[in-house]
Scaffold this motif. Structure first.
Motif, mmCIF file in Angstrom:
data_model
loop_
_atom_site.group_PDB
_atom_site.id
_atom_site.type_symbol
_atom_site.label_atom_id
_atom_site.label_comp_id
_atom_site.label_asym_id
_atom_site.label_seq_id
_atom_site.Cartn_x
_atom_site.Cartn_y
_atom_site.Cartn_z
ATOM 1 N N TYR A 164 8.077 5.663 -0.294
ATOM 2 C CA TYR A 164 8.571 4.817 0.739
ATOM 3 C C TYR A 164 10.125 5.034 0.623
ATOM 4 O O TYR A 164 11.140 4.946 1.317
ATOM 5 C CB TYR A 164 9.376 3.152 -0.185
ATOM 6 C CG TYR A 164 9.926 2.203 1.024
ATOM 7 C CD1 TYR A 164 9.595 1.658 1.409
ATOM 8 C CD2 TYR A 164 10.932 1.778 0.117
ATOM 9 C CE1 TYR A 164 9.683 1.213 2.553
ATOM 10 C CE2 TYR A 164 11.758 1.138 1.067
ATOM 11 C CZ TYR A 164 10.984 0.445 2.278
ATOM 12 O OH TYR A 164 11.982 -0.738 2.613
ATOM 13 N N GLU A 165 10.711 6.191 -0.125
ATOM 14 C CA GLU A 165 12.055 6.346 -0.955
ATOM 15 C C GLU A 165 12.330 8.097 -0.600
ATOM 16 O O GLU A 165 12.896 7.385 0.395
ATOM 17 C CB GLU A 165 12.576 6.344 -2.688
ATOM 18 C CG GLU A 165 12.579 4.417 -3.241
ATOM 19 C CD GLU A 165 12.859 5.224 -5.210
ATOM 20 O OE1 GLU A 165 13.184 6.640 -4.907
ATOM 21 O OE2 GLU A 165 12.729 4.519 -5.517
ATOM 22 N N ARG A 166 11.182 8.070 -0.057
ATOM 23 C CA ARG A 166 11.757 9.287 0.974
ATOM 24 C C ARG A 166 12.259 9.202 2.115
ATOM 25 O O ARG A 166 12.913 10.212 2.911
ATOM 26 C CB ARG A 166 9.755 10.104 0.353
ATOM 27 C CG ARG A 166 10.734 11.768 1.696
ATOM 28 C CD ARG A 166 9.109 12.443 1.476
ATOM 29 N NE ARG A 166 8.199 12.044 2.151
ATOM 30 C CZ ARG A 166 8.312 12.035 3.286
ATOM 31 N NH1 ARG A 166 9.380 12.534 3.884
ATOM 32 N NH2 ARG A 166 7.388 11.035 4.420
ATOM 33 N N ARG A 167 11.251 8.320 3.031
ATOM 34 C CA ARG A 167 11.522 7.827 4.161
ATOM 35 C C ARG A 167 12.722 7.324 4.249
ATOM 36 O O ARG A 167 13.455 7.571 5.516
ATOM 37 C CB ARG A 167 10.593 7.141 4.944
ATOM 38 C CG ARG A 167 9.422 7.508 4.256
ATOM 39 C CD ARG A 167 8.128 6.814 5.110
ATOM 40 N NE ARG A 167 6.931 7.476 5.707
ATOM 41 C CZ ARG A 167 5.591 7.372 6.235
ATOM 42 N NH1 ARG A 167 6.589 6.581 6.628
ATOM 43 N NH2 ARG A 167 4.833 7.564 6.058
ATOM 44 N N GLN A 168 13.293 6.135 3.152
ATOM 45 C CA GLN A 168 14.496 6.073 3.216
ATOM 46 C C GLN A 168 15.167 7.173 3.276
ATOM 47 O O GLN A 168 16.736 6.902 3.972
ATOM 48 C CB GLN A 168 14.362 4.446 2.155
ATOM 49 C CG GLN A 168 14.045 3.704 2.686
ATOM 50 C CD GLN A 168 13.889 2.934 3.635
ATOM 51 O OE1 GLN A 168 15.001 2.094 4.070
ATOM 52 N NE2 GLN A 168 12.731 2.655 4.221
ATOM 53 N N GLU A 185 0.682 -1.177 -0.470
ATOM 54 C CA GLU A 185 0.185 0.033 -0.007
ATOM 55 C C GLU A 185 0.763 1.280 -0.423
ATOM 56 O O GLU A 185 0.298 1.874 0.219
ATOM 57 C CB GLU A 185 -1.171 0.515 1.141
ATOM 58 C CG GLU A 185 -0.253 0.388 2.570
ATOM 59 C CD GLU A 185 0.464 -1.132 3.249
ATOM 60 O OE1 GLU A 185 0.243 -1.482 4.212
ATOM 61 O OE2 GLU A 185 0.204 -2.374 2.190
ATOM 62 N N THR A 186 2.029 0.812 0.553
ATOM 63 C CA THR A 186 3.205 2.313 0.250
ATOM 64 C C THR A 186 3.398 2.865 -1.203
ATOM 65 O O THR A 186 4.057 1.634 -2.281
ATOM 66 C CB THR A 186 4.120 1.821 0.555
ATOM 67 O OG1 THR A 186 3.847 2.116 2.776
ATOM 68 C CG2 THR A 186 5.223 3.373 1.787
ATOM 69 N N VAL A 187 3.199 3.795 -1.460
ATOM 70 C CA VAL A 187 3.782 4.126 -3.187
ATOM 71 C C VAL A 187 5.448 4.454 -2.779
ATOM 72 O O VAL A 187 6.939 4.528 -1.873
ATOM 73 C CB VAL A 187 3.467 5.036 -3.894
ATOM 74 C CG1 VAL A 187 1.782 5.553 -4.105
ATOM 75 C CG2 VAL A 187 3.501 6.539 -3.020
ATOM 76 N N ALA A 188 5.782 3.554 -3.822
ATOM 77 C CA ALA A 188 7.913 3.769 -3.989
ATOM 78 C C ALA A 188 8.766 5.329 -4.061
ATOM 79 O O ALA A 188 9.292 5.321 -3.125
ATOM 80 C CB ALA A 188 8.161 3.328 -5.288
ATOM 81 N N ALA A 245 8.271 2.116 8.955
ATOM 82 C CA ALA A 245 6.692 1.746 9.754
ATOM 83 C C ALA A 245 5.945 1.228 8.134
ATOM 84 O O ALA A 245 4.710 0.767 8.053
ATOM 85 C CB ALA A 245 6.414 3.236 10.315
ATOM 86 N N VAL A 246 6.822 1.133 7.204
ATOM 87 C CA VAL A 246 6.748 1.130 5.447
ATOM 88 C C VAL A 246 7.107 -0.044 4.668
ATOM 89 O O VAL A 246 6.854 0.174 3.802
ATOM 90 C CB VAL A 246 6.603 2.338 4.833
ATOM 91 C CG1 VAL A 246 5.759 3.428 5.312
ATOM 92 C CG2 VAL A 246 7.878 3.114 5.181
#
Length: 195
Positions: A19-23, A13-16, A92-93
């Motif tokens: 996800y990359e922004r959080r990483q 449910e997490t868009v790429a 979390a994602v």
């Protein structure tokens, strides 16, 4: 030099982009307040690694440290102080992950490898012969040979990072994976943009 290698993948449910922004926020927090002995990190996107998410789309983080003592310091620092919130937001994602430990055995630790050549030691070949056969490629400074330590990790025993795809000499049989830079972000010339 050692590298803690962490393969991870996002929840469906997490868009790429999120996800990359959080990483990237976590990597930036670690770079801004590094643990003792931490050298740097980079992250790449890839697919086709059978040991991570069944060969699907994953991210592969490389955390480079000076030695085993620095690895312990990194373990503590990653989830404390100014790094806690970015770490928790990234975790979390994430849907899953696996880790490994590698040591640089020859060549250079590339800033932005374009390809990973994963392979095991061929039967009948000594480690000395293995390193000797790869030495011409490693001596050019455009490749880095990493060797798994203490059988820690699901990946193959060796990873050869290169800027471009290369052909390994016989009898090596490598799984070659193209890598897409995720951290740090690179400009059109393959360089990290100025801060």
């Amino acid at each position: 030099m050692l590298a803690y290698v962490f393969w991870h993948w996002r929840r469906p449910e997490t868009v790429a982009e999120e996800y990359e922004r959080r990483q990237r926020a976590f990597h930036a927090a670690l770079a801004a307040a590094p643990a003792p002995g931490f050298l740097r990190s980079f992250s790449v996107g890839l697919s086709g690694a059978p040991w991570a998410a069944g060969g699907g789309d994953v991210y592969e983080d490389w955390y480079l440290v000076q030695d085993f003592g620095a690895l312990g310091a990194l373990n503590e620092a990653a989830v404390s102080a100014s790094r806690t919130a970015p770490h928790d937001a990234a975790a979390a994602v994430a849907s899953g992950g696996a880790g490994g430990l590698y040591r640089l055995r020859g060549g250079a630790a590339l800033n932005a490898p374009g390809y990973a050549h994963w392979f095991g030691k061929p039967d009948g070949l000594s480690y000395g012969e293995l390193f000797a056969r790869l030495a011409p490629m490693l001596d050019q400074g455009s490749a880095g040979l990493w060797m798994r330590q203490m059988v820690l990790g699901p990946g193959r025993e060796f990873c050869l990072h290169t800027a471009t795809r290369v052909s390994l000499p016989a009898p090596f049989d490598a799984l070659v994976l193209p890598l897409r830079p995720a951290w740090p972000a690179l400009d059109d010339r393959g360089r990290a943009p100025a801060p």
